[in-house]
Design a protein around this motif. Structure first.
Motif, PDB file in Angstrom:
ATOM      1  N   ASP A  49      -3.231  11.917  -3.464  1.00 24.76           N
ATOM      2  CA  ASP A  49      -3.151  10.460  -3.483  1.00 24.76           C
ATOM      3  C   ASP A  49      -3.995   9.881  -4.613  1.00 24.76           C
ATOM      4  OD1 ASP A  49      -1.500  10.578  -1.307  1.00 24.76           O
ATOM      5  OD2 ASP A  49      -2.896   9.650   0.101  1.00 24.76           O
ATOM      6  N   THR A 107       0.000   9.827   3.621  1.00 27.78           N
ATOM      7  CA  THR A 107      -0.184   9.724   2.179  1.00 27.78           C
ATOM      8  C   THR A 107       0.141   8.313   1.738  1.00 27.78           C
ATOM      9  OG1 THR A 107       0.616  10.467   0.002  1.00 27.78           O
ATOM     10  CG2 THR A 107       2.155  10.648   1.842  1.00 27.78           C
ATOM     11  N   THR A 108      -0.550   7.831   0.705  1.00 20.72           N
ATOM     12  CA  THR A 108      -0.213   6.530   0.143  1.00 20.72           C
ATOM     13  C   THR A 108       1.134   6.578  -0.567  1.00 20.72           C
ATOM     14  OG1 THR A 108      -1.486   7.077  -1.844  1.00 20.72           O
ATOM     15  CG2 THR A 108      -2.597   5.801  -0.129  1.00 20.72           C
ATOM     16  N   PRO A 149       3.865  14.707  -2.976  1.00 21.88           N
ATOM     17  CA  PRO A 149       2.503  14.705  -2.438  1.00 21.88           C
ATOM     18  C   PRO A 149       2.133  16.104  -1.921  1.00 21.88           C
ATOM     19  CG  PRO A 149       3.874  12.983  -1.431  1.00 21.88           C
ATOM     20  CD  PRO A 149       4.788  13.905  -2.161  1.00 21.88           C
TER      21      PRO A 149
END
Length: 373
Positions: free
Chosen positions: A303, A273-274, A250
């Motif tokens: 993301d 972050t996802t 990420p």
């Protein structure tokens, strides 16, 4: 698919030309033999997706689908099972009392669940520390394995620190998938456990007619343990032909990319972050020499990139969450936008190239798809 904004942004990217000549010792052969003794072991699928090959301008694209591994929705059980096996065998060989021990770990989700599952199966206890932001569904899955869970107000790195402190008591063992000076043997066993995944890929590519193997392998990265296993597998061979290895992180937690750029391991401040399982701020100390020596390239993604890739994989029949889909998102980002052709050249990708993407978890791993690689 990358949108116009993604295509125009300055892509976080690192590449070098010397990685394919770097070499290391192979993983122990007995790891695969151990996994074969487990009652629920079977190789996970390697799905070929021709539409992705056409999109990316390569010959063939395969996705290693880790959505169901040893009864869990991610690859983590490979490392946890081998490390717990080695840990308990060593304790037995030392003549210690056979009383149950508490296996302690920190996790963003699937590693902790895998350790807890192994503890329950083997009559041991588990204590799992989870950092702030882990979805309640992930915590519930760990609790369902009969583990004690401590929720930490802080980052993954803070959860690791607290787990290490908790494991200093009697009849406790830290089973952590990241290493630091003074704590490297058990993380090394975890990395060895992941070698089974790579051995399966070799066999599956050969069965699919890709007898020369992969030209590019893309792997999601958190602390770098899975990437260490991938580097070990492909850089321990003496053959002249070696694939390019691409790590994907990420943008808000690109500790490996930043470390590669600086030439030394560094910590970064992480945000939300996802891709929660990749939200790690410090590379594993045992992984770093392998990442520095054997990775050809590193890329960081948004993301939105990972969410789009996950949706596309699911539509193509591969269950994948944001962390698992990061490999596809990272390769897409590398091959598009400003500098895309130069990045394609750095990876030595051509119209007949064979690409392997590691999808490290299923869409149902948990609501925020966490994997702490």
């Amino acid at each position: 698919m990358s949108d116009n904004a993604s295509a125009l942004r300055s892509l976080p990217w690192f590449a070098r030309s010397s990685a394919r000549t770097w070499r290391c010792a192979p993983a122990p052969a007995e790891v695969r033999d151990f996994h074969r003794t487990l009652p629920d072991y079977s190789p996970t699928p390697l799905a070929e997706l021709p539409s992705l090959a056409a999109e990316l301008g390569v010959g063939r694209v395969f996705v290693k689908d880790e959505s169901s591994r040893l009864g869990l929705p991610a690859f983590k059980a490979l490392g946890a099972s081998w490390a717990v096996h080695r840990t308990l065998a060593e304790r037995a060989a030392s003549g210690r009392e056979p009383a149950p021990v508490t296996l302690v770990t920190a996790t963003d989700g699937n590693h902790g669940r895998a350790v807890a599952r192994m503890a329950r199966r083997l009559g041991q206890y588990a204590h799992v520390f989870v950092p702030q932001g882990v979805h309640p569904g992930a915590v519930a899955a760990i609790v369902a394995e009969q583990a004690k869970v401590t929720e930490v107000v802080g980052s993954y790195d803070e959860a690791v620190r607290l787990a290490a402190e908790a494991a200093e008591g009697p009849d406790t063992v830290l089973v952590q998938d990241t290493g630091w000076p003074g704590y490297e043997r058990i993380p090394g066993w975890i990395v060895e456990g992941y070698s089974t995944l790579c051995a399966e890929i070799d066999e599956q590519l050969a069965a699919a007619g890709a007898v020369e193997g992969a030209d590019v392998v893309a792997v999601p990265v958190g602390v770098g343990s899975l990437a260490q296993a991938v580097v070990t597998h492909y850089r321990s061979r003496m053959a002249d032909r070696a694939p390019a290895l691409l790590s994907v992180e990420p943008e808000g937690a690109a500790c490996v990319l930043e470390s590669l750029s600086l030439g030394e391991p560094v910590s970064v401040t992480t945000g939300e972050t996802t891709m929660a399982g990749l939200n790690c701020g410090t590379p594993s100390s045992i992984a770093w020499p392998y990442l520095y020596g054997g990775l050809d390239a590193a890329v960081a993604i948004t993301d939105a990139d990972s969410a789009g890739a996950a949706a596309d994989l699911v539509a193509l029949g591969v269950s994948s969450g944001p962390c698992g889909a990061a490999a596809l998102a990272g390769l897409r980002a590398a091959l598009t936008g400003v500098g895309g052709e130069e990045r394609r050249t750095a990876l030595e990708l051509g119209p007949s190239s064979v690409v392997v993407l590691l999808s490290t978890e299923g869409a149902a791993a948990n609501p925020h798809s966490v994997t702490d690689h």
